[in-house]
Every structure is written in C-alpha cells, then in structure tokens.
Design a protein around this motif. Structure first.
Motif, PDB file in Angstrom:
ATOM      1  N   ASP A 127     -12.274 -10.451  -4.923  1.00 43.80           N
ATOM      2  CA  ASP A 127     -13.647 -10.660  -5.393  1.00 43.80           C
ATOM      3  C   ASP A 127     -14.281  -9.301  -5.696  1.00 43.80           C
ATOM      4  N   THR A 128     -15.376  -9.346  -6.447  1.00 49.92           N
ATOM      5  CA  THR A 128     -16.190  -8.163  -6.696  1.00 49.92           C
ATOM      6  C   THR A 128     -17.651  -8.551  -6.584  1.00 49.92           C
ATOM      7  N   GLY A 129     -18.473  -7.566  -6.346  1.00 46.73           N
ATOM      8  CA  GLY A 129     -19.916  -7.745  -6.317  1.00 46.73           C
ATOM      9  C   GLY A 129     -20.529  -6.490  -6.886  1.00 46.73           C
ATOM     10  N   PRO A 130     -21.843  -6.396  -6.888  1.00 43.41           N
ATOM     11  CA  PRO A 130     -22.466  -5.207  -7.448  1.00 43.41           C
ATOM     12  C   PRO A 130     -22.066  -3.956  -6.656  1.00 43.41           C
ATOM     13  N   GLY A 131     -21.163  -3.173  -7.243  1.00 42.97           N
ATOM     14  CA  GLY A 131     -20.769  -1.908  -6.634  1.00 42.97           C
ATOM     15  C   GLY A 131     -19.675  -1.998  -5.594  1.00 42.97           C
ATOM     16  N   TYR A 132     -19.142  -3.175  -5.304  1.00 43.75           N
ATOM     17  CA  TYR A 132     -18.076  -3.286  -4.301  1.00 43.75           C
ATOM     18  C   TYR A 132     -16.978  -4.207  -4.797  1.00 43.75           C
ATOM     19  N   GLU A 133     -15.819  -4.105  -4.130  1.00 41.77           N
ATOM     20  CA  GLU A 133     -14.711  -4.995  -4.432  1.00 41.77           C
ATOM     21  C   GLU A 133     -13.965  -5.324  -3.153  1.00 41.77           C
ATOM     22  N   ILE A 134     -13.267  -6.462  -3.181  1.00 45.25           N
ATOM     23  CA  ILE A 134     -12.550  -6.970  -2.017  1.00 45.25           C
ATOM     24  C   ILE A 134     -11.097  -7.202  -2.424  1.00 45.25           C
ATOM     25  N   TRP A 135     -10.182  -6.612  -1.656  1.00 46.57           N
ATOM     26  CA  TRP A 135      -8.758  -6.709  -1.939  1.00 46.57           C
ATOM     27  C   TRP A 135      -8.037  -7.403  -0.801  1.00 46.57           C
ATOM     28  N   LEU A 136      -7.036  -8.187  -1.152  1.00 46.55           N
ATOM     29  CA  LEU A 136      -6.145  -8.848  -0.211  1.00 46.55           C
ATOM     30  C   LEU A 136      -4.783  -8.166  -0.360  1.00 46.55           C
ATOM     31  N   LEU A 137      -4.174  -7.738   0.755  1.00 48.46           N
ATOM     32  CA  LEU A 137      -2.884  -7.057   0.724  1.00 48.46           C
ATOM     33  C   LEU A 137      -1.906  -7.735   1.672  1.00 48.46           C
ATOM     34  N   SER A 138      -0.633  -7.720   1.303  1.00 46.71           N
ATOM     35  CA  SER A 138       0.396  -8.170   2.235  1.00 46.71           C
ATOM     36  C   SER A 138       1.353  -7.028   2.494  1.00 46.71           C
ATOM     37  N   VAL A 191      -0.998  -9.465   6.802  1.00 42.52           N
ATOM     38  CA  VAL A 191      -1.944  -9.611   5.688  1.00 42.52           C
ATOM     39  C   VAL A 191      -3.236  -8.917   6.110  1.00 42.52           C
ATOM     40  N   SER A 192      -3.833  -8.187   5.177  1.00 40.04           N
ATOM     41  CA  SER A 192      -5.089  -7.500   5.481  1.00 40.04           C
ATOM     42  C   SER A 192      -6.073  -7.665   4.334  1.00 40.04           C
ATOM     43  N   LEU A 193      -7.332  -7.486   4.675  1.00 43.77           N
ATOM     44  CA  LEU A 193      -8.433  -7.580   3.724  1.00 43.77           C
ATOM     45  C   LEU A 193      -9.140  -6.224   3.701  1.00 43.77           C
ATOM     46  N   HIS A 194      -9.456  -5.737   2.493  1.00 43.89           N
ATOM     47  CA  HIS A 194     -10.075  -4.424   2.343  1.00 43.89           C
ATOM     48  C   HIS A 194     -11.312  -4.558   1.461  1.00 43.89           C
ATOM     49  N   VAL A 195     -12.446  -4.102   1.967  1.00 40.05           N
ATOM     50  CA  VAL A 195     -13.688  -4.093   1.196  1.00 40.05           C
ATOM     51  C   VAL A 195     -14.017  -2.631   0.920  1.00 40.05           C
ATOM     52  N   TYR A 196     -14.267  -2.288  -0.347  1.00 37.89           N
ATOM     53  CA  TYR A 196     -14.590  -0.915  -0.733  1.00 37.89           C
ATOM     54  C   TYR A 196     -15.955  -0.861  -1.405  1.00 37.89           C
ATOM     55  N   TYR A 197     -16.753   0.128  -0.994  1.00 37.01           N
ATOM     56  CA  TYR A 197     -18.052   0.361  -1.622  1.00 37.01           C
ATOM     57  C   TYR A 197     -18.251   1.860  -1.779  1.00 37.01           C
ATOM     58  N   PRO A 198     -18.447   2.369  -2.961  1.00 32.73           N
ATOM     59  CA  PRO A 198     -18.309   1.640  -4.232  1.00 32.73           C
ATOM     60  C   PRO A 198     -16.859   1.229  -4.434  1.00 32.73           C
ATOM     61  N   GLY A 199     -16.642   0.412  -5.451  1.00 38.33           N
ATOM     62  CA  GLY A 199     -15.289  -0.059  -5.727  1.00 38.33           C
ATOM     63  C   GLY A 199     -14.306   1.100  -5.786  1.00 38.33           C
ATOM     64  N   LEU A 200     -13.078   0.819  -5.410  1.00 36.47           N
ATOM     65  CA  LEU A 200     -12.049   1.849  -5.319  1.00 36.47           C
ATOM     66  C   LEU A 200     -11.702   2.386  -6.705  1.00 36.47           C
ATOM     67  N   THR A 201     -11.889   3.685  -6.903  1.00 37.31           N
ATOM     68  CA  THR A 201     -11.547   4.319  -8.178  1.00 37.31           C
ATOM     69  C   THR A 201     -10.418   5.321  -8.027  1.00 37.31           C
ATOM     70  N   GLU A 202     -10.175   5.770  -6.806  1.00 44.21           N
ATOM     71  CA  GLU A 202      -9.067   6.693  -6.582  1.00 44.21           C
ATOM     72  C   GLU A 202      -8.592   6.569  -5.148  1.00 44.21           C
ATOM     73  N   MET A 203      -7.349   6.982  -4.961  1.00 44.92           N
ATOM     74  CA  MET A 203      -6.759   6.965  -3.629  1.00 44.92           C
ATOM     75  C   MET A 203      -5.908   8.223  -3.491  1.00 44.92           C
ATOM     76  N   PRO A 204      -6.535   9.349  -3.199  1.00 46.93           N
ATOM     77  CA  PRO A 204      -5.768  10.595  -3.080  1.00 46.93           C
ATOM     78  C   PRO A 204      -4.732  10.498  -1.960  1.00 46.93           C
ATOM     79  N   MET A 205      -3.499  10.777  -2.324  1.00 51.46           N
ATOM     80  CA  MET A 205      -2.403  10.776  -1.361  1.00 51.46           C
ATOM     81  C   MET A 205      -2.306  12.162  -0.746  1.00 51.46           C
ATOM     82  N   HIS A 206      -2.117  12.220   0.560  1.00 54.40           N
ATOM     83  CA  HIS A 206      -2.037  13.488   1.271  1.00 54.40           C
ATOM     84  C   HIS A 206      -0.586  13.760   1.649  1.00 54.40           C
ATOM     85  N   THR A 207      -0.146  14.960   1.356  1.00 52.49           N
ATOM     86  CA  THR A 207       1.160  15.415   1.806  1.00 52.49           C
ATOM     87  C   THR A 207       0.981  16.815   2.377  1.00 52.49           C
TER      88      THR A 207
END
Length: 164
Positions: free
Chosen positions: A64-75, A137-153
């Motif tokens: 789902d999405t809403g104003p400025g946020y999004e909800i993700w389902l992951l397995s 299974v997990s649920l992730h809510v991001y605000y603001p919606g996820l635009t990047e996911m910097p990976m750390h090494t």
C-alpha cells in the motif's frame, strides 16, 4: 470559596465540536505508523494470500501507499538476508508477521519473533537475516517512501533500491 467545578464553568469541552481534532485518514507520527503496522499484522486476511517465497532472492511486494509513505511485504526463506544497509532519508517500522528474523547492528544482535517491531530513523544501519530453519514474513513501513537503500561494506557504500 467558589464551589463551581471546571465543567460547570467551561461546559463539557468534548461536546464543543470545533475544538475536537478530526480523525486522521493517514498516520503522521511514529506511534501512528507503528499502530498502522500492528493493525495490518493483526489482519492476516489482508496480506497472507499475497506472500510468495523465492529461494533465489528475497521476495517483496508493495502492499500500500499513502501520502508520503509506503508499506512493503517481504518474505525470507532460511538463510536469506538484506545485507548491511540503511534507508537513506526514510524512517521506518519493521514488524515480523511470521517466523523469526535476526537484526544485526553495530550494537549487537536481536532476535525478532512474530509480533516484534523495530522503529528506526534515517541513517539507521542494520542487517536483517532469517537465521532460522523456517520461512519468515515481515512488514515494512517507510516515511517518506523508500527512495534509496545504501548498502554498507567495509570498503565502500553503494545504493540499491529495494526495501529491507
């Protein structure tokens, strides 16, 4: 001494319609986003039929999405993990719906069973892994919606645009 009560002087403040806050259609606070995640978690019929498992990569679906946020389902099948990452400018709520996940940060490791919830601010770096023998299974809510996911090494930081 005046024996008038506050109610007698001011009247019932809850009965004064213009002073009541309207119910919000969408969450706006950390507590409201966490509550939204808990309410989705409690409504298994809303998400269980969507879950898929992929042995080659983590599966994810924008629920789902809403104003400025999004909800993700992951397995997560056993052994799958996100890698060490943060969520750029996004804050988030991670809720385990089924199974068990392990969250690793610079501060240590935390086991997250079904119902566990983690809230994080922008820049919070963690790795999420399914160390168990059962899918999760997990649920992730991001605000603001996820635009990047910097990976750390150890040597560098790269950007991937999938949720974790």
């Amino acid at each position: 001494m005046n024996s008038d009560s506050d109610l007698q002087i001011a009247g019932d403040i809850l009965a004064v319609q213009h002073l009541l806050q309207p119910a919000r259609e969408h969450p706006a606070t950390v507590a409201e986003f966490a509550g939204l995640a808990r309410s989705i978690a409690a409504d298994r019929a809303q998400w269980a039929h969507l879950v898929e498992y992929d042995a080659t990569t983590r599966w994810y679906h924008r629920l789902d999405t809403g104003p400025g946020y999004e909800i993700w389902l992951l397995s997560w099948v056993p052994g799958q993990g996100s890698g060490l990452h943060d969520h750029g400018p996004s804050s988030g709520v991670l809720t385990v719906l089924e199974g068990r996940l392990t969250e690793r940060t610079a501060r240590g490791e935390r086991s997250l069973a079904a119902g566990a919830q983690r809230v994080f601010a922008p820049g919070y770096a963690h790795e999420v892994v399914n160390d168990s023998l059962e899918p999760a299974v997990s649920l992730h809510v991001y605000y603001p919606g996820l635009t990047e996911m910097p990976m750390h090494t150890a040597a560098r930081c790269t950007t991937e645009t999938v949720p974790a």
